[in-house]
Design a protein around this motif. Structure first.
Motif, PDB file in Angstrom:
ATOM      1  N   MET A   1       0.834  -1.200   0.000  1.00 17.91           N
ATOM      2  CA  MET A   1       0.000   0.000   0.000  1.00 17.91           C
ATOM      3  C   MET A   1       0.869   1.251   0.000  1.00 17.91           C
ATOM      4  O   MET A   1       2.015   1.228   0.431  1.00 17.91           O
ATOM      5  N   PHE A   2       0.302   2.333  -0.503  1.00 14.65           N
ATOM      6  CA  PHE A   2       0.979   3.621  -0.530  1.00 14.65           C
ATOM      7  C   PHE A   2       0.120   4.657   0.187  1.00 14.65           C
ATOM      8  O   PHE A   2      -1.095   4.694   0.012  1.00 14.65           O
ATOM      9  N   LEU A   3       0.780   5.498   0.971  1.00 13.24           N
ATOM     10  CA  LEU A   3       0.090   6.558   1.690  1.00 13.24           C
ATOM     11  C   LEU A   3       0.545   7.895   1.124  1.00 13.24           C
ATOM     12  O   LEU A   3       1.737   8.208   1.136  1.00 13.24           O
ATOM     13  N   PHE A   4      -0.395   8.659   0.602  1.00 16.75           N
ATOM     14  CA  PHE A   4      -0.109   9.971   0.034  1.00 16.75           C
ATOM     15  C   PHE A   4      -0.752  11.048   0.892  1.00 16.75           C
ATOM     16  O   PHE A   4      -1.814  10.843   1.486  1.00 16.75           O
ATOM     17  N   PHE A  12      -5.265  12.878   3.370  1.00 15.42           N
ATOM     18  CA  PHE A  12      -4.528  11.631   3.193  1.00 15.42           C
ATOM     19  C   PHE A  12      -5.299  10.700   2.266  1.00 15.42           C
ATOM     20  O   PHE A  12      -6.535  10.627   2.316  1.00 15.42           O
ATOM     21  N   ILE A  13      -4.532   9.979   1.437  1.00 12.88           N
ATOM     22  CA  ILE A  13      -5.123   8.996   0.526  1.00 12.88           C
ATOM     23  C   ILE A  13      -4.310   7.711   0.627  1.00 12.88           C
ATOM     24  O   ILE A  13      -3.080   7.723   0.470  1.00 12.88           O
ATOM     25  N   LEU A  14      -4.969   6.603   0.914  1.00 17.30           N
ATOM     26  CA  LEU A  14      -4.340   5.288   0.974  1.00 17.30           C
ATOM     27  C   LEU A  14      -4.727   4.515  -0.279  1.00 17.30           C
ATOM     28  O   LEU A  14      -5.908   4.413  -0.615  1.00 17.30           O
ATOM     29  N   THR A  15      -3.718   3.996  -1.000  1.00 13.64           N
ATOM     30  CA  THR A  15      -3.988   3.247  -2.234  1.00 13.64           C
ATOM     31  C   THR A  15      -3.336   1.870  -2.169  1.00 13.64           C
ATOM     32  O   THR A  15      -2.431   1.625  -1.364  1.00 13.64           O
ATOM     33  N   ASP A  16      -3.784   0.990  -3.057  1.00 13.89           N
ATOM     34  CA  ASP A  16      -3.089  -0.284  -3.231  1.00 13.89           C
ATOM     35  C   ASP A  16      -1.951  -0.079  -4.231  1.00 13.89           C
ATOM     36  O   ASP A  16      -1.722   1.036  -4.716  1.00 13.89           O
ATOM     37  N   LYS A  17      -1.261  -1.161  -4.574  1.00 14.73           N
ATOM     38  CA  LYS A  17      -0.084  -1.023  -5.432  1.00 14.73           C
ATOM     39  C   LYS A  17      -0.433  -0.665  -6.876  1.00 14.73           C
ATOM     40  O   LYS A  17       0.447  -0.266  -7.642  1.00 14.73           O
ATOM     41  N   LYS A  18      -1.711  -0.786  -7.242  1.00 16.78           N
ATOM     42  CA  LYS A  18      -2.141  -0.382  -8.582  1.00 16.78           C
ATOM     43  C   LYS A  18      -2.599   1.070  -8.618  1.00 16.78           C
ATOM     44  O   LYS A  18      -2.960   1.578  -9.681  1.00 16.78           O
ATOM     45  N   GLY A  19      -2.626   1.711  -7.462  1.00 24.68           N
ATOM     46  CA  GLY A  19      -3.063   3.096  -7.407  1.00 24.68           C
ATOM     47  C   GLY A  19      -4.544   3.265  -7.133  1.00 24.68           C
ATOM     48  O   GLY A  19      -5.049   4.392  -7.130  1.00 24.68           O
ATOM     49  N   ALA A  41       4.256  14.460   9.486  1.00 28.88           N
ATOM     50  CA  ALA A  41       4.808  13.200   8.969  1.00 28.88           C
ATOM     51  C   ALA A  41       3.813  12.086   9.246  1.00 28.88           C
ATOM     52  O   ALA A  41       2.889  12.249  10.054  1.00 28.88           O
ATOM     53  N   ALA A  42       4.009  10.947   8.578  1.00 34.62           N
ATOM     54  CA  ALA A  42       3.124   9.798   8.781  1.00 34.62           C
ATOM     55  C   ALA A  42       3.866   8.529   8.399  1.00 34.62           C
ATOM     56  O   ALA A  42       4.823   8.551   7.615  1.00 34.62           O
ATOM     57  N   THR A  43       3.423   7.397   8.976  1.00 34.03           N
ATOM     58  CA  THR A  43       4.043   6.123   8.667  1.00 34.03           C
ATOM     59  C   THR A  43       3.076   4.987   8.976  1.00 34.03           C
ATOM     60  O   THR A  43       2.076   5.178   9.687  1.00 34.03           O
ATOM     61  N   PHE A  44       3.374   3.815   8.439  1.00 31.99           N
ATOM     62  CA  PHE A  44       2.641   2.595   8.776  1.00 31.99           C
ATOM     63  C   PHE A  44       3.265   1.948   9.999  1.00 31.99           C
ATOM     64  O   PHE A  44       4.495   1.891  10.128  1.00 31.99           O
ATOM     65  N   VAL A  45       2.431   1.451  10.897  1.00 28.65           N
ATOM     66  CA  VAL A  45       2.881   0.598  11.996  1.00 28.65           C
ATOM     67  C   VAL A  45       1.944  -0.598  12.017  1.00 28.65           C
ATOM     68  O   VAL A  45       0.804  -0.507  12.483  1.00 28.65           O
ATOM     69  N   GLY A  46       2.413  -1.722  11.483  1.00 26.77           N
ATOM     70  CA  GLY A  46       1.537  -2.885  11.364  1.00 26.77           C
ATOM     71  C   GLY A  46       0.336  -2.550  10.506  1.00 26.77           C
ATOM     72  O   GLY A  46       0.475  -2.028   9.390  1.00 26.77           O
ATOM     73  N   ASP A  47      -0.853  -2.832  11.009  1.00 30.13           N
ATOM     74  CA  ASP A  47      -2.096  -2.544  10.284  1.00 30.13           C
ATOM     75  C   ASP A  47      -2.709  -1.216  10.727  1.00 30.13           C
ATOM     76  O   ASP A  47      -3.932  -1.072  10.787  1.00 30.13           O
ATOM     77  N   SER A  48      -1.866  -0.256  11.046  1.00 28.64           N
ATOM     78  CA  SER A  48      -2.356   1.055  11.433  1.00 28.64           C
ATOM     79  C   SER A  48      -1.512   2.137  10.772  1.00 28.64           C
ATOM     80  O   SER A  48      -0.414   1.879  10.266  1.00 28.64           O
ATOM     81  N   THR A 287      13.350  11.847  -8.693  1.00 26.79           N
ATOM     82  CA  THR A 287      14.079  12.050  -7.445  1.00 26.79           C
ATOM     83  C   THR A 287      13.665  10.977  -6.452  1.00 26.79           C
ATOM     84  O   THR A 287      12.471  10.810  -6.192  1.00 26.79           O
ATOM     85  N   PRO A 288      14.610  10.223  -5.867  1.00 32.17           N
ATOM     86  CA  PRO A 288      14.261   9.255  -4.821  1.00 32.17           C
ATOM     87  C   PRO A 288      13.606   9.954  -3.634  1.00 32.17           C
ATOM     88  O   PRO A 288      14.001  11.062  -3.256  1.00 32.17           O
ATOM     89  N   THR A 289      12.601   9.299  -3.051  1.00 31.66           N
ATOM     90  CA  THR A 289      11.851   9.915  -1.959  1.00 31.66           C
ATOM     91  C   THR A 289      11.769   9.058  -0.706  1.00 31.66           C
ATOM     92  O   THR A 289      11.551   9.593   0.382  1.00 31.66           O
ATOM     93  N   HIS A 290      11.934   7.724  -0.820  1.00 34.63           N
ATOM     94  CA  HIS A 290      11.591   6.898   0.329  1.00 34.63           C
ATOM     95  C   HIS A 290      12.184   5.498   0.177  1.00 34.63           C
ATOM     96  O   HIS A 290      12.286   4.973  -0.939  1.00 34.63           O
ATOM     97  N   VAL A 291      12.600   4.927   1.290  1.00 36.02           N
ATOM     98  CA  VAL A 291      12.960   3.507   1.364  1.00 36.02           C
ATOM     99  C   VAL A 291      11.940   2.830   2.253  1.00 36.02           C
ATOM    100  O   VAL A 291      11.697   3.274   3.375  1.00 36.02           O
ATOM    101  N   ASP A 292      11.316   1.760   1.771  1.00 40.10           N
ATOM    102  CA  ASP A 292      10.256   1.118   2.549  1.00 40.10           C
ATOM    103  C   ASP A 292      10.817   0.023   3.453  1.00 40.10           C
ATOM    104  O   ASP A 292      12.035  -0.213   3.510  1.00 40.10           O
ATOM    105  N   GLY A 293       9.924  -0.653   4.172  1.00 34.72           N
ATOM    106  CA  GLY A 293      10.326  -1.675   5.124  1.00 34.72           C
ATOM    107  C   GLY A 293      10.948  -2.903   4.492  1.00 34.72           C
ATOM    108  O   GLY A 293      11.559  -3.716   5.189  1.00 34.72           O
ATOM    109  N   LYS A 294      10.807  -3.046   3.182  1.00 35.49           N
ATOM    110  CA  LYS A 294      11.424  -4.169   2.467  1.00 35.49           C
ATOM    111  C   LYS A 294      12.674  -3.728   1.718  1.00 35.49           C
ATOM    112  O   LYS A 294      13.121  -4.407   0.804  1.00 35.49           O
ATOM    113  N   ASN A 295      13.216  -2.567   2.112  1.00 37.89           N
ATOM    114  CA  ASN A 295      14.473  -2.060   1.563  1.00 37.89           C
ATOM    115  C   ASN A 295      14.375  -1.720   0.083  1.00 37.89           C
ATOM    116  O   ASN A 295      15.352  -1.810  -0.656  1.00 37.89           O
ATOM    117  N   ARG A 296      13.183  -1.326  -0.364  1.00 39.37           N
ATOM    118  CA  ARG A 296      12.998  -0.898  -1.751  1.00 39.37           C
ATOM    119  C   ARG A 296      13.033   0.621  -1.814  1.00 39.37           C
ATOM    120  O   ARG A 296      12.447   1.302  -0.979  1.00 39.37           O
TER     121      ARG A 296
END
Length: 323
Positions: A1-4, A12-19, A41-48, A287-296
């Motif tokens: 998921m992506f949080l914009f 705030f808008i939460l999307t799946d990987k297809k947008g 700022a904002a971030t995911f913590v588990g399912d929240s 421009t790179p913006t973020h590294v996620d929890g899976k190191n992407r």
């Protein structure tokens, strides 16, 4: 998921990987379940989803239904930052905590007072259970901010990996590592071998920054990411006074193009402790913006360079590849 986050509408808008949109949050800033008028700022913590506002941290589920909030125990002051990755997860004694940069230290002293730097804490460690905001990470004795001068707008760029915080101050040339598992001597620094980096000399305690006298454009670290055990640093070296184009002689758009050419975005890769790559020039396409929890590593498209506004907002998954 992506949080914009859409800044102007504070939405705030939460999307799946297809947008595809899953849920959104656009309640007024004074609503009981809101984080306030500005999302810092904002971030995911588990399912929240955890959102840091100016005066509190609020926890929502993935439908943006309110779970609970924690009030910040000290008054906010100084610069209010939004749109940066200033809230990240860490584990302390098997409990999820948040490492946060809230815009300045908890100490009430002003930036032109020596006490501000003697009591400076770079981060707050926030417990999601108790809501405690514990000040951590003082200035290192070698820091340029501990050498008897005052500075404005001290901002870290950081990434948390397990119990270590790696960070660089935006207007500094030291690479910091804070090992949270060490009660003492947990903060270490090393110099970054920039090809060139113009430093702001600061101003005397009790005084104020001189914004009227023309001076060189200072160097600035624009982004920092830890990817596959390597550290990617994006920066601009700055411009000497004689090389800085005069305002008013060209249009704003042309002036920006000249500055981009004279002061381009560069990169360094920290291969290992004390070992760095050669300086390279960054691409202008994204421009790179973020590294996620899976190191992407993720990057945003430079929409402003296109001839017309696209129908979709594009983000890229990119890789750090040796050449």
């Amino acid at each position: 998921m992506f949080l914009f986050h859409e800044f102007q509408q504070n939405k705030f808008i939460l999307t799946d990987k297809k947008g595809e949109v899953i849920s959104s949050f656009d309640q007024p800033g004074d609503a009981p379940s809101s984080y306030g008028n500005t999302a810092c700022a904002a971030t995911f913590v588990g399912d929240s989803i955890v959102v840091m506002g100016q005066q509190k941290v609020v926890i929502y589920d993935l439908n943006f239904d309110f779970i609970k909030s924690h009030q910040k125990p000290y008054a906010g002051k100084g610069m209010l930052y939004s749109g940066y990755n200033h809230l990240q997860n860490t584990y302390i004694d098997d409990e999820i905590n948040l490492v946060a940069f809230t815009g300045g230290p908890q100490h009430p002293a002003a930036t032109n007072q020596e006490a501000y730097y003697n009591h400076f804490n770079t981060f707050d460690l926030i417990s999601l259970d108790s809501g405690g905001f514990v000040p951590i990470t003082p200035l290192h004795p070698k820091s340029r901010y501990k050498q008897g001068k005052a500075f404005n707008f001290i901002r870290p760029l950081f990434q948390v990996n397990e119990d270590k915080i790696h960070f660089i101050f935006a207007s500094d040339t030291l690479f910091h590592t804070h090992d949270l598992s060490k009660a003492e001597n947990g903060l270490t620094v090393e110099g970054i071998p920039f090809d060139d980096f113009i430093l702001n000399p600061g101003y005397p305690f009790g005084g104020s920054e001189d914004y009227d006298t023309p001076k060189p454009r200072k160097g600035e670290v624009k982004s920092y990411f830890k990817v596959d055990e390597k550290d990617l640093i994006l920066y601009q070296s700055g411009l000497s006074l004689e090389n800085t184009p005069l305002r008013g002689t060209t249009s704003r758009e042309e002036w920006n193009k000249i500055n981009a050419r004279l002061n381009p975005l560069k990169f360094l890769v920290r291969e290992a402790e004390g070992e760095y790559s050669k300086v390279g020039l960054c691409t202008t396409n994204f421009t790179p913006t973020h590294v996620d929890g899976k190191n992407r590593l993720w990057a945003r498209q430079h929409v402003e360079l296109l001839d017309q506004e696209p129908e979709f907002y594009t983000i890229y998954q990119v890789a750090l590849v040796p050449q």
